[in-house]
Design a protein around this motif. Sequence first.
Motif, PDB file in Angstrom:
ATOM      1  N   ALA C  25       0.922  -1.127   0.046  1.00 56.32           N
ATOM      2  CA  ALA C  25      -0.090   0.115  -0.056  1.00 56.32           C
ATOM      3  C   ALA C  25       0.892   1.310  -0.183  1.00 56.32           C
ATOM      4  CB  ALA C  25      -0.957   0.113   1.177  1.00 56.32           C
ATOM      5  N   GLY C  26       2.105   1.345   0.784  1.00 53.22           N
ATOM      6  CA  GLY C  26       2.804   2.442   0.786  1.00 53.22           C
ATOM      7  C   GLY C  26       3.384   2.482  -0.432  1.00 53.22           C
ATOM      8  N   LEU C  27       3.900   1.589  -1.043  1.00 56.48           N
ATOM      9  CA  LEU C  27       4.443   1.786  -2.487  1.00 56.48           C
ATOM     10  C   LEU C  27       3.439   2.249  -3.630  1.00 56.48           C
ATOM     11  CD1 LEU C  27       7.496   1.657  -3.275  1.00 56.48           C
ATOM     12  CD2 LEU C  27       6.894  -0.792  -3.805  1.00 56.48           C
ATOM     13  N   ALA C  28       2.251   1.562  -3.342  1.00 64.43           N
ATOM     14  CA  ALA C  28       1.522   1.829  -4.238  1.00 64.43           C
ATOM     15  C   ALA C  28       0.798   3.358  -4.152  1.00 64.43           C
ATOM     16  CB  ALA C  28       0.170   0.788  -4.277  1.00 64.43           C
ATOM     17  N   LEU C  29       0.806   3.780  -2.863  1.00 66.74           N
ATOM     18  CA  LEU C  29       0.289   5.167  -2.682  1.00 66.74           C
ATOM     19  C   LEU C  29       1.137   6.124  -3.249  1.00 66.74           C
ATOM     20  CD1 LEU C  29      -1.385   5.180   0.577  1.00 66.74           C
ATOM     21  CD2 LEU C  29      -2.344   6.097  -1.470  1.00 66.74           C
ATOM     22  N   ALA C  30       2.609   5.822  -2.991  1.00 63.42           N
ATOM     23  CA  ALA C  30       3.687   6.736  -3.341  1.00 63.42           C
ATOM     24  C   ALA C  30       3.660   6.816  -4.902  1.00 63.42           C
ATOM     25  CB  ALA C  30       5.012   6.402  -2.920  1.00 63.42           C
ATOM     26  N   THR C  31       3.658   5.668  -5.630  1.00 65.17           N
ATOM     27  CA  THR C  31       3.559   5.387  -7.124  1.00 65.17           C
ATOM     28  C   THR C  31       2.316   6.296  -7.487  1.00 65.17           C
ATOM     29  OG1 THR C  31       4.448   3.329  -6.796  1.00 65.17           O
ATOM     30  CG2 THR C  31       3.841   4.103  -9.070  1.00 65.17           C
ATOM     31  N   ALA C  32       1.178   6.162  -6.918  1.00 62.63           N
ATOM     32  CA  ALA C  32      -0.031   6.763  -7.451  1.00 62.63           C
ATOM     33  C   ALA C  32       0.100   8.219  -7.298  1.00 62.63           C
ATOM     34  CB  ALA C  32      -1.090   6.219  -6.577  1.00 62.63           C
ATOM     35  N   LEU C  33       0.615   8.864  -6.367  1.00 62.79           N
ATOM     36  CA  LEU C  33       0.730  10.470  -6.221  1.00 62.79           C
ATOM     37  C   LEU C  33       1.655  10.933  -7.368  1.00 62.79           C
ATOM     38  CD1 LEU C  33       0.077  10.778  -2.251  1.00 62.79           C
ATOM     39  CD2 LEU C  33      -1.351  11.674  -4.203  1.00 62.79           C
ATOM     40  N   TRP C  34       2.780  10.140  -7.362  1.00 61.68           N
ATOM     41  CA  TRP C  34       3.895  10.519  -8.194  1.00 61.68           C
ATOM     42  C   TRP C  34       3.375  10.530  -9.572  1.00 61.68           C
ATOM     43  CZ3 TRP C  34       7.968  13.407  -8.889  1.00 61.68           C
ATOM     44  CH2 TRP C  34       8.658  12.971  -9.954  1.00 61.68           C
ATOM     45  N   LEU C 276      11.408  -8.302  -3.581  1.00 52.42           N
ATOM     46  CA  LEU C 276      11.093  -7.086  -3.287  1.00 52.42           C
ATOM     47  C   LEU C 276      10.912  -6.718  -4.735  1.00 52.42           C
ATOM     48  CD1 LEU C 276      11.112  -4.723  -1.444  1.00 52.42           C
ATOM     49  CD2 LEU C 276      13.271  -4.189  -1.845  1.00 52.42           C
ATOM     50  N   ALA C 277      11.455  -6.703  -5.636  1.00 51.09           N
ATOM     51  CA  ALA C 277      11.161  -6.320  -7.294  1.00 51.09           C
ATOM     52  C   ALA C 277       9.764  -6.652  -7.476  1.00 51.09           C
ATOM     53  CB  ALA C 277      12.100  -6.793  -8.208  1.00 51.09           C
ATOM     54  N   LEU C 278       9.591  -7.962  -7.283  1.00 48.89           N
ATOM     55  CA  LEU C 278       8.087  -8.475  -7.398  1.00 48.89           C
ATOM     56  C   LEU C 278       7.229  -7.681  -6.433  1.00 48.89           C
ATOM     57  CD1 LEU C 278       7.527 -11.186  -9.231  1.00 48.89           C
ATOM     58  CD2 LEU C 278       6.865 -12.069  -6.863  1.00 48.89           C
ATOM     59  N   ILE C 279       7.210  -7.592  -5.570  1.00 45.17           N
ATOM     60  CA  ILE C 279       6.477  -6.959  -4.663  1.00 45.17           C
ATOM     61  C   ILE C 279       6.344  -5.234  -5.298  1.00 45.17           C
ATOM     62  CG2 ILE C 279       5.805  -5.622  -2.381  1.00 45.17           C
ATOM     63  CD1 ILE C 279       7.078  -8.301  -1.332  1.00 45.17           C
ATOM     64  N   ALA C 280       7.271  -4.637  -5.591  1.00 46.96           N
ATOM     65  CA  ALA C 280       7.562  -3.254  -5.910  1.00 46.96           C
ATOM     66  C   ALA C 280       6.566  -3.412  -7.327  1.00 46.96           C
ATOM     67  CB  ALA C 280       8.846  -2.926  -6.160  1.00 46.96           C
ATOM     68  N   LEU C 281       6.827  -4.295  -8.399  1.00 48.94           N
ATOM     69  CA  LEU C 281       6.006  -4.416  -9.482  1.00 48.94           C
ATOM     70  C   LEU C 281       4.511  -4.367  -9.407  1.00 48.94           C
ATOM     71  CD1 LEU C 281       8.245  -6.336 -11.927  1.00 48.94           C
ATOM     72  CD2 LEU C 281       7.666  -3.876 -12.066  1.00 48.94           C
ATOM     73  N   VAL C 282       4.243  -5.178  -8.466  1.00 46.96           N
ATOM     74  CA  VAL C 282       2.695  -5.392  -8.285  1.00 46.96           C
ATOM     75  C   VAL C 282       2.243  -4.124  -7.453  1.00 46.96           C
ATOM     76  CG1 VAL C 282       1.030  -6.625  -6.767  1.00 46.96           C
ATOM     77  CG2 VAL C 282       2.554  -8.059  -7.780  1.00 46.96           C
ATOM     78  N   ALA C 283       3.158  -3.599  -6.643  1.00 47.98           N
ATOM     79  CA  ALA C 283       2.406  -2.236  -5.914  1.00 47.98           C
ATOM     80  C   ALA C 283       2.541  -1.038  -6.918  1.00 47.98           C
ATOM     81  CB  ALA C 283       3.619  -1.913  -4.806  1.00 47.98           C
ATOM     82  N   GLY C 284       3.411  -1.206  -7.953  1.00 48.10           N
ATOM     83  CA  GLY C 284       3.625  -0.068  -8.842  1.00 48.10           C
ATOM     84  C   GLY C 284       2.403  -0.071  -9.933  1.00 48.10           C
ATOM     85  N   GLY C 285       2.231  -1.336 -10.282  1.00 47.12           N
ATOM     86  CA  GLY C 285       1.013  -1.641 -11.194  1.00 47.12           C
ATOM     87  C   GLY C 285      -0.352  -0.935 -10.395  1.00 47.12           C
ATOM     88  N   ILE C 286      -0.522  -1.266  -9.224  1.00 54.81           N
ATOM     89  CA  ILE C 286      -1.745  -0.815  -8.369  1.00 54.81           C
ATOM     90  C   ILE C 286      -1.434   0.667  -8.640  1.00 54.81           C
ATOM     91  CG2 ILE C 286      -2.771  -0.751  -6.285  1.00 54.81           C
ATOM     92  CD1 ILE C 286      -1.645  -3.529  -5.725  1.00 54.81           C
ATOM     93  N   GLY C 287      -0.350   1.102  -8.250  1.00 49.37           N
ATOM     94  CA  GLY C 287      -0.097   2.625  -7.869  1.00 49.37           C
ATOM     95  C   GLY C 287      -0.362   3.355  -9.196  1.00 49.37           C
ATOM     96  N   VAL C 288       0.107   3.044 -10.507  1.00 46.04           N
ATOM     97  CA  VAL C 288      -0.140   3.424 -11.586  1.00 46.04           C
ATOM     98  C   VAL C 288      -1.868   3.640 -11.893  1.00 46.04           C
ATOM     99  CG1 VAL C 288       0.142   3.233 -14.091  1.00 46.04           C
ATOM    100  CG2 VAL C 288       2.031   2.831 -12.546  1.00 46.04           C
ATOM    101  N   ALA C 289      -2.380   2.351 -11.695  1.00 42.22           N
ATOM    102  CA  ALA C 289      -3.767   2.570 -11.771  1.00 42.22           C
ATOM    103  C   ALA C 289      -4.385   3.476 -10.996  1.00 42.22           C
ATOM    104  CB  ALA C 289      -4.331   1.114 -11.662  1.00 42.22           C
ATOM    105  N   LEU C 290      -4.048   3.476  -9.674  1.00 36.01           N
ATOM    106  CA  LEU C 290      -4.483   4.591  -8.709  1.00 36.01           C
ATOM    107  C   LEU C 290      -4.110   5.841  -9.315  1.00 36.01           C
ATOM    108  CD1 LEU C 290      -3.721   3.143  -5.226  1.00 36.01           C
ATOM    109  CD2 LEU C 290      -5.903   3.464  -6.436  1.00 36.01           C
ATOM    110  N   GLY C 291      -2.901   6.203  -9.602  1.00 37.06           N
ATOM    111  CA  GLY C 291      -2.486   7.273 -10.381  1.00 37.06           C
ATOM    112  C   GLY C 291      -3.398   7.847 -11.239  1.00 37.06           C
ATOM    113  N   TYR C 292      -3.740   6.992 -12.238  1.00 37.72           N
ATOM    114  CA  TYR C 292      -4.637   7.313 -13.329  1.00 37.72           C
ATOM    115  C   TYR C 292      -6.048   7.813 -12.950  1.00 37.72           C
ATOM    116  CZ  TYR C 292      -7.192   7.044 -17.767  1.00 37.72           C
ATOM    117  OH  TYR C 292      -7.911   7.152 -18.925  1.00 37.72           O
ATOM    118  N   VAL C 293      -6.552   7.362 -11.833  1.00 37.48           N
ATOM    119  CA  VAL C 293      -7.805   7.629 -11.396  1.00 37.48           C
ATOM    120  C   VAL C 293      -7.654   8.820 -10.920  1.00 37.48           C
ATOM    121  CG1 VAL C 293      -9.425   7.120  -9.642  1.00 37.48           C
ATOM    122  CG2 VAL C 293      -8.512   5.235 -10.872  1.00 37.48           C
ATOM    123  N   LEU C 294      -6.562   9.326  -9.902  1.00 34.10           N
ATOM    124  CA  LEU C 294      -6.214  10.504  -9.221  1.00 34.10           C
ATOM    125  C   LEU C 294      -6.171  11.723 -10.384  1.00 34.10           C
ATOM    126  CD1 LEU C 294      -5.349  11.783  -6.661  1.00 34.10           C
ATOM    127  CD2 LEU C 294      -3.121  11.608  -7.490  1.00 34.10           C
TER     128      LEU C 294
END
Lengths: 347, 218, 800
Positions: C25-34, C276-294
């Motif tokens: 969630a932290g990584l996804a949020l960071a990615t989303a806002l960015w 960690l990379a795997l987790i980051a990629l999953v989180a990144g994917g979620i984050g990018v989707a959230l970022g799009y919504v944002l």
Amino acid sequence: MTRKVILFCLALLATPALAQGFAGMGTEAEGFAAPAPDPAFDFPADHGPHPDYRIEWWYLTANLEGPEGRRYGLQWTLFRSALAPGAREGWDSPQVWFAHAAVTTPEAHFFTERFARGGIGQAGVRADPFEARIDDWRMAGPSLDDMELTATGPDFAYDMNLQAEGPLVFHGDGGYSVKSDQGQASYYYSQPFYRIAGTLTLPEGGVPVSGAAWLDREWSSQPLAADQDGWDWFSLSFESGAKLMAFQLRQSDGSTYSSGTWIEPDGTTTALPDGAISAAPQARTEVAGRTVPTRWRLDLPARGVDVTVAALNPRAWMGVSVPYWEGPVTVSGSHDGTGYLEMTGYE
Amino acid sequence: MLLRVENLSKAYPGPEGPVPVLRGVGLQLRAGETLALRGESGSGKSTLLHLVGGLDRADAGRIAIDGQDVTGLDDPGRAALRRGTVGVIFQQFNLIPSLNVRANIAFQARLAGRHDAARAARLADALGLTAQLDKYPEQLSGGQQQRVAIARTLAARPALVLADEPTGNLDEATAAAVMDQMLALVAETGAGLMMVTHSPDLAGRLGRQLHLRQGRLA
Amino acid sequence: MTRAGLSALWSFWRRNPLQLFTLVAGLALATALWSGVQALNAQARASYDAAAAVLGEGRYDQLIPAAGETVAQDSYLALRRAGWQVSPVLEGPLQARQARVRLVGIDPLTAPGGVGPMTRSEAATLPAFLSEGVVFAHPGIAEALAGTLSQRVVADPGLAPDTAITDIGVAQRLLGRDDLSRLILAEDQPIGRPDLSDVAPGLIRRASQQASDIGQLTDSFHLNLTAFGLLSFAVGIFIVHGAIGLAFEQRRAMIRTLRTLGLSLRRLMVLMGLELALIALVAGGIGVALGYVLAAGLLPDVAATLEGLYGAQVAGGLQLDPVWWLSGLGIALLGAVLAGAGAFWKIIRMPVLATGARAWAVATGRGRGCQGAAALALLGLAGLGTLLGGGLIAGFASLACLLLGAALALPLVLDRLLALGEAFARGVRTEWFLADTRQQLPGLSLALMALLLAMAANIGVSTMVSSFRMTFTGFLDQRLFAELYVEAEDTTQGAAVADFVQDRGATVLPIQWVDTHIAGQAAEVYGTRVAPAYVENWRFIAQDGTDSAVWDRVADGAAAIINEQLARRADLWPGDPLPLAADRTLPIAGVVGDYGNPIGQVVIGEGLFERLFPAAAPERFGLVTDTPAALRAALQDDLGLAAGQITDQAALKQFSLGVFERTFTVTAALNVLTLAVAGFAILMSLLTLAAMRVPQLAPAWALGLTRASLGRLEVLRALVLAALTGLVALPLGLALAWLLLAVINVEAFGWRLPMFLFPGDYAVLGGFALLAALLAALWPAWRLARTPPSELLKVFANDA
């Protein structure tokens, strides 16, 4: 001289949108004047533009020689194309102008193009005193017999003087030139007797040159037949003083329609009917991704002409909005000489 | 009677239904008396201690301390019991990590409202902790930590001291020393002591011994 | 081996899903806002580029008038005849029903490749464009144009909003002009051309690399957004850093075991890196989707802001290319690397048989020292940057140093504050509470830093915005002093209005201006009929002589007034000569604050204006009158003006304030989001700490505290920490506000605003922060209060 009609069509076919727009050229011209047999030319007025006709050009080619016999070719062409008949002042003018210029050396080929709107003073032709102009390019004199010729491009320029040493030559039937079985025709005359001299500015510096030039004047409104793929056009000057204009239209069924004019040294002409001339490719060159015949065998049995026509620079490719091949040639065989070759429609 | 336990039962939830830990245990303890609870692992001796100490609730039965029935007390009531009446010493994790030794010793007494600085100081002295008063639990050895726990429990003067293997984590020599000090100090206060232990030796030093087997007194 | 190692590593996450969730969630949020902010920037830039590309801006150099805003058509012809390959462009406003259209005329024949819509449109051909007068229009205005113009209108979504393109001849006719606006310079130019100054001395060359006027102006706004995105990213990375650190610390034993069993350190690192990379990629994917919504959610406001502030047009539909998605994943990976680097380093240096590993959260004295030194160094840098630095980037760098330094200093400051509290505390529970809170600090410090940054940003930005609003309101009062504003249909009606009103004894103040460039800056020149109202209302921030002296000189055409933006950007101040036109220079008499637009303004006297710009004629007027209602009625009844042509002062002010408010909607939204992220960080920290808390709390429980009171104390602890953080955030936020007002704004907008304080707002914000902390603490506390005694007793269990 159907070749340039097609050339014009293609020139504005540069983009898909244009292709659609100029598909209209395949139909009868609306409201434009049409060439009629038995023309009565009125000079110098007819050296000027004919805005009621759809298409018109001032087409000059030259074979030049520089220091130590080095050979060059030069092209200067101004086209007028009307979207609608008639001339008007301002941006509303339906007249559109465009131009090509080139210099060919045995190793290099320099070319460039220009576009202009009619009606605002950016380009145009005046009959008397004669001046054909687009941007900074000029072909102007007191008269058609005595002209200055200039053009500039990103990597070349030239400044020449032209002196006519013979009469105007009229093609076809007194200048009424029939182009196909279906009756397409144009008004077509030439001044093939220019002495030309001046300076070419090339990347290596200024080059003093002199030689012979050939001016074609043609205007028409009628479109080409839809089944014509391209053409091969020759203007040859033999050492005997005689000249030959010849072209063949390649049709999609593989047949050709050929025509030409035999010009005596004194300017007397004989029209050559379809089939009188035969032209066969002998060698091809790949240039700009296409394979183009750059050595031809030209046969005109009626005049005992059996010559090889070879490009001075086989890579004389005009990479303008609609590309084509145009460059100086050397003639050998039954007759020796020089000339110009233009080819289009090679994909 | 300081402590009276009657018929005490307790079960913990297991994967296949409730697992009975205590099945009707009864015992009595007088003030000043010491009692050792022995038994194998899982016999219920720690659970018995926890129930008496107000740390958990019994399912059935009755516990009275000083004549007061503590079985039915609610959460705050049992918390008060832990503060004021009983003192518990565990095998480990007795101390509050964020407080230093002095504050740890005083902690329960202050919660109970019975803090006496002089008494705390005496206890610290008696347990050899005077030099450690300003240290934090993590800086102490295991034996020192248990001595602090004992000092803290006794500083609050509980009526009943409960100890669950208080020396179980210590080496033999230290265990013996700590046990000596604890027994002496408990005797001094006159409190009752109930101690869970494995060790027959330690058990032998107390007044009485009871054996638990499968939740019943043997 | 690899497989066994992986499954051993993975088993940890299976048993600690909460930590995995925190990390993702932290990584996804960071990615989303960015990536959300990046998407907004990209969309805006794409819109500018689309507008610029169609008009040849950006890709090609241009020739623009050195002064004024028009190029004579003769200059175009002269250039062409001299060989210069230029193509004419004419731009002008066109009213089509309610829409104000930016009509652009081009010449497709001479325009370099890619310029103009017809190169890609199937809907209209070049001959049609040239001869029939086809107008390509953004779909938003196509209908209005079609209803207004006789030309065929083709909707083209590739055009910038409110923009229409047509042939230059049609444009000249529709705009009633016979000149041009600028010339596009083709890339290939023939050799041997004469110099530009010889052919067209009034024109200057503007390089394509130089952004357009809009681009220059909006850069600062995008930098602002980017800074916010970075801040949010940093807050998210704080969370991730905490989660990774905790997970690695808790896995020390497992790592030791794996290494003892023969897994090489290198392979272990690779495995953990992969994990960690795997987790980051999953989180990144979620984050990018959230970022799009944002981004999709914020885009309308961003567009409104850019339009309101700069008049820049941004298309409404979010269109993103794959690079954006990839860069989102990349930033997630980068974030994971940033957050995990320390943990990896520790593992690399950990001996196979390490003993006595300290709890991860307990900071060593040396670590604290380092942190303090780093904090001081960063704060020092911030101060130094503010004192010495120039430019927007330096301003933002100072800002970043300030925030980061303060964040690093926070745990130390809180520790001191709590220690102070301990010294004064009475009562065993209070003492224990404070001591325990202090001990919790290291574990909560990252979340608290996040809260600090969010609160400081909030205080800083809201102070800036509110100060701006107060100044702006005052500015509106100064400027909008006429009772009525009239917009005539044309100059003829304008003249009629002026005569009509004058006859009725009201004062007519024509509002007329020309767009131009002054000292290389886009600017407007106003021709003003100097009236007493100006002298009474306008306030100078720098002036040469008394108010009335300044205005007298302006009225005489002997001096000019410029706005602050122009003064700061061109460094022109009272007394300096102002190059007004090619052959005209005026001394500057005064500089006025101007918060209504970002570009430069020059005020000269009406007479001089008419001589310099004879083509301009006023169509707008301010009317100063004692009887606005009667005058308004007379204008409508007697002169036949439409109601919409007359605006009263209050409506105009309200409209201006409305634009202002929309301008900062995005800022407010990002503020709230950042605060929410910080609240989330606290929640996650508390939840992860909760498991470690039981052994710390069980003794206190055993000694007589109820579970309920322990739970209450946990909530109180969160509140106290949030409150203390808020106390630190206040001065930090004010420092931030000062930086924004005195450094960033001056660089970005060209004006310096006075700073006002808003204690009420800060109190509300503090309330929100406490609420966030309360909400974050409630669940863990509730869980604690409900922990069965048997769970607590397990802490003491012997048999374990």
